[in-house]
Design an enzyme around this catalytic site. Sequence first.
Site, PDB file in Angstrom:
ATOM      1  N   ASN A   1       0.869  -1.179   0.000  1.00 21.81           N
ATOM      2  CA  ASN A   1       0.000   0.000   0.000  1.00 21.81           C
ATOM      3  C   ASN A   1       0.903   1.225   0.000  1.00 21.81           C
ATOM      4  O   ASN A   1       1.515   1.547   1.011  1.00 21.81           O
ATOM      5  CB  ASN A   1      -0.889  -0.021   1.259  1.00 21.81           C
ATOM      6  CG  ASN A   1      -1.671   1.267   1.430  1.00 21.81           C
ATOM      7  OD1 ASN A   1      -1.819   2.047   0.490  1.00 21.81           O
ATOM      8  ND2 ASN A   1      -2.176   1.490   2.642  1.00 21.81           N
ATOM      9  N   TRP A   2       0.964   1.883  -1.140  1.00 22.62           N
ATOM     10  CA  TRP A   2       1.909   3.012  -1.265  1.00 22.62           C
ATOM     11  C   TRP A   2       1.371   4.300  -0.656  1.00 22.62           C
ATOM     12  O   TRP A   2       2.083   5.307  -0.619  1.00 22.62           O
ATOM     13  CB  TRP A   2       2.236   3.253  -2.737  1.00 22.62           C
ATOM     14  CG  TRP A   2       2.960   2.132  -3.418  1.00 22.62           C
ATOM     15  CD1 TRP A   2       3.286   0.894  -2.896  1.00 22.62           C
ATOM     16  CD2 TRP A   2       3.462   2.125  -4.757  1.00 22.62           C
ATOM     17  NE1 TRP A   2       3.944   0.134  -3.822  1.00 22.62           N
ATOM     18  CE2 TRP A   2       4.065   0.863  -4.981  1.00 22.62           C
ATOM     19  CE3 TRP A   2       3.450   3.052  -5.794  1.00 22.62           C
ATOM     20  CZ2 TRP A   2       4.658   0.524  -6.198  1.00 22.62           C
ATOM     21  CZ3 TRP A   2       4.040   2.717  -7.008  1.00 22.62           C
ATOM     22  CH2 TRP A   2       4.637   1.466  -7.204  1.00 22.62           C
ATOM     23  N   LYS A   3       0.099   4.275  -0.250  1.00 16.62           N
ATOM     24  CA  LYS A   3      -0.541   5.474   0.328  1.00 16.62           C
ATOM     25  C   LYS A   3      -0.338   6.679  -0.614  1.00 16.62           C
ATOM     26  O   LYS A   3      -0.336   6.516  -1.829  1.00 16.62           O
ATOM     27  CB  LYS A   3      -0.005   5.746   1.730  1.00 16.62           C
ATOM     28  CG  LYS A   3      -0.008   4.499   2.608  1.00 16.62           C
ATOM     29  CD  LYS A   3       0.187   4.808   4.053  1.00 16.62           C
ATOM     30  CE  LYS A   3       0.333   3.506   4.821  1.00 16.62           C
ATOM     31  NZ  LYS A   3       0.205   3.655   6.241  1.00 16.62           N
TER      32      LYS A   3
ATOM     33  N   HIS B   1      -9.425   1.146   4.900  1.00  9.62           N
ATOM     34  CA  HIS B   1      -8.149   1.321   5.592  1.00  9.62           C
ATOM     35  C   HIS B   1      -8.349   2.253   6.783  1.00  9.62           C
ATOM     36  O   HIS B   1      -9.144   3.195   6.718  1.00  9.62           O
ATOM     37  CB  HIS B   1      -7.107   1.904   4.625  1.00  9.62           C
ATOM     38  CG  HIS B   1      -5.714   1.862   5.174  1.00  9.62           C
ATOM     39  ND1 HIS B   1      -5.252   2.795   6.080  1.00  9.62           N
ATOM     40  CD2 HIS B   1      -4.696   0.988   4.974  1.00  9.62           C
ATOM     41  CE1 HIS B   1      -3.997   2.489   6.405  1.00  9.62           C
ATOM     42  NE2 HIS B   1      -3.644   1.398   5.740  1.00  9.62           N
TER      43      HIS B   1
ATOM     44  N   GLU C   1      -6.716   4.620   7.922  1.00  8.61           N
ATOM     45  CA  GLU C   1      -6.503   6.051   7.664  1.00  8.61           C
ATOM     46  C   GLU C   1      -7.747   6.673   7.053  1.00  8.61           C
ATOM     47  O   GLU C   1      -8.064   7.832   7.323  1.00  8.61           O
ATOM     48  CB  GLU C   1      -5.260   6.246   6.776  1.00  8.61           C
ATOM     49  CG  GLU C   1      -3.985   5.994   7.581  1.00  8.61           C
ATOM     50  CD  GLU C   1      -2.809   5.485   6.762  1.00  8.61           C
ATOM     51  OE1 GLU C   1      -2.836   5.568   5.526  1.00  8.61           O
ATOM     52  OE2 GLU C   1      -1.841   5.001   7.404  1.00  8.61           O
TER      53      GLU C   1
ATOM     54  N   GLU D   1      -5.233  -5.072  10.557  1.00 10.79           N
ATOM     55  CA  GLU D   1      -4.207  -4.045  10.722  1.00 10.79           C
ATOM     56  C   GLU D   1      -4.445  -3.291  12.026  1.00 10.79           C
ATOM     57  O   GLU D   1      -5.222  -2.322  12.056  1.00 10.79           O
ATOM     58  CB  GLU D   1      -4.279  -3.048   9.567  1.00 10.79           C
ATOM     59  CG  GLU D   1      -4.035  -3.669   8.211  1.00 10.79           C
ATOM     60  CD  GLU D   1      -3.482  -2.649   7.240  1.00 10.79           C
ATOM     61  OE1 GLU D   1      -2.353  -2.839   6.791  1.00 10.79           O
ATOM     62  OE2 GLU D   1      -4.156  -1.645   6.978  1.00 10.79           O
TER      63      GLU D   1
ATOM     64  N   GLY E   1       2.557   2.166  10.647  1.00  8.52           N
ATOM     65  CA  GLY E   1       3.499   3.272  10.499  1.00  8.52           C
ATOM     66  C   GLY E   1       4.209   3.661  11.789  1.00  8.52           C
ATOM     67  O   GLY E   1       4.849   4.705  11.863  1.00  8.52           O
TER      68      GLY E   1
ATOM     69  N   SER F   1       3.580  -2.282  10.206  1.00  7.28           N
ATOM     70  CA  SER F   1       5.035  -2.277  10.348  1.00  7.28           C
ATOM     71  C   SER F   1       5.686  -3.611   9.970  1.00  7.28           C
ATOM     72  O   SER F   1       6.628  -4.058  10.621  1.00  7.28           O
ATOM     73  CB  SER F   1       5.431  -1.859  11.772  1.00  7.28           C
ATOM     74  OG  SER F   1       4.980  -0.535  12.028  1.00  7.28           O
TER      75      SER F   1
ATOM     76  N   GLY G   1       2.888  -1.129   4.228  1.00 12.18           N
ATOM     77  CA  GLY G   1       2.895   0.287   3.896  1.00 12.18           C
ATOM     78  C   GLY G   1       4.313   0.753   3.594  1.00 12.18           C
ATOM     79  O   GLY G   1       4.860   0.517   2.509  1.00 12.18           O
ATOM     80  N   GLY G   2       4.942   1.406   4.570  1.00 13.31           N
ATOM     81  CA  GLY G   2       6.253   2.037   4.394  1.00 13.31           C
ATOM     82  C   GLY G   2       7.292   1.164   3.696  1.00 13.31           C
ATOM     83  O   GLY G   2       8.000   1.625   2.785  1.00 13.31           O
TER      84      GLY G   2
HETATM   85  C1  PEP Z   1      -0.627   0.088   5.880  1.00 12.33           C
HETATM   86  O1  PEP Z   1      -0.592   1.164   5.351  1.00 12.33           O
HETATM   87  O2  PEP Z   1      -1.593  -0.635   5.622  1.00 12.33           O
HETATM   88  C2  PEP Z   1       0.458  -0.322   6.774  1.00 12.33           C
HETATM   89  C3  PEP Z   1       0.360  -1.477   7.358  1.00 12.33           C
HETATM   90  O3  PEP Z   1       1.516   0.549   6.931  1.00 12.33           O
HETATM   91  P1  PEP Z   1       2.966   0.225   7.580  1.00 12.33           P
HETATM   92  O4  PEP Z   1       3.438  -1.059   6.985  1.00 12.33           O
HETATM   93  O5  PEP Z   1       3.806   1.389   7.200  1.00 12.33           O
HETATM   94  O6  PEP Z   1       2.751   0.104   9.058  1.00 12.33           O
END
Ligand code: PEP
Length: 252
Positions: A10-12, A96, A98, A168, A174, A214, A235-236
């Site tokens: 997930n590049w957000k 999600h 966010e 999640e 994050g 993470s 994500g990251g």
């Molecule tokens: C996400 O955006 O779904 C996520 C899990 O982010 P991260 O891996 O950065 O915690």
Amino acid sequence: MARKKIMAGNWKMHKTVGESVTLVEQLREALAEVTGREILVCPPFTALYAVAQALQGSNIQVGAQNLYPAEQGAYTGETSPKMILDVGCSHVILGHSERRQYFQESDQFVNEKLKAALGYGLKPVLCVGETLEQRGEGRQKTVVSFQVERGLQSIPAEAMKDVAVAYEPIWAIGTGHTATPQQADEMHATIRNNLSGLYGDAVAQDVCILYGGSVKPGNVDELMAQPEMDGALVGGASLDAESFVRIVKFQS
Ligand code: PEP
């Protein structure tokens, strides 16, 4: 039927079109030999078409990060499932945390989006997860079960082959604080149990439940070794080719 692991990025709100294409060209080459796992990247809307073009004929699928549940119309700034399909997506991330947190998306709205996605043949990844406060109060299972049941309301059993659920925990997204493999596995088992209650065991056993929060090259092997882990939503660590390649190529 054994569940095939889904490794999703997930590049957000990251990467221009040029940066996105550069990243997927690297991924395409480095992941060409990977079989038996589904690989998915979810770039921002602006890069979807270019990324889908760059990945044509590869083993990497493309997903959007959201949709609006209507085919077309006066919804300024929104994107329909038909448009997402049109640019080459197979999947869409929905609900999600966010979006729930910053855009006040309710379970009911997420459910409408799920139905719209499925109606167009897009495969939704339904995200659920509890806050740190809810976990502190011991309510994580109740909260997540509610999100699963409301998110899947009126979704028929035969559609579940196209639905994945991503657990999640919000406190792990994050933040660098990953759920322990045991914490994650316990929540996945809870979700599987919810699915079983809704659809029966045979259907529930075939649904992929991903973990997100993470996930990094350094913890992916241990996480994926848990019996209920059917993949990861990253994500990251999906923004860098080397790191995402290592995650997709986890060893367990
Ligand atoms: C996400 O955006 O779904 C996520 C899990 O982010 P991260 O891996 O950065 O915690």
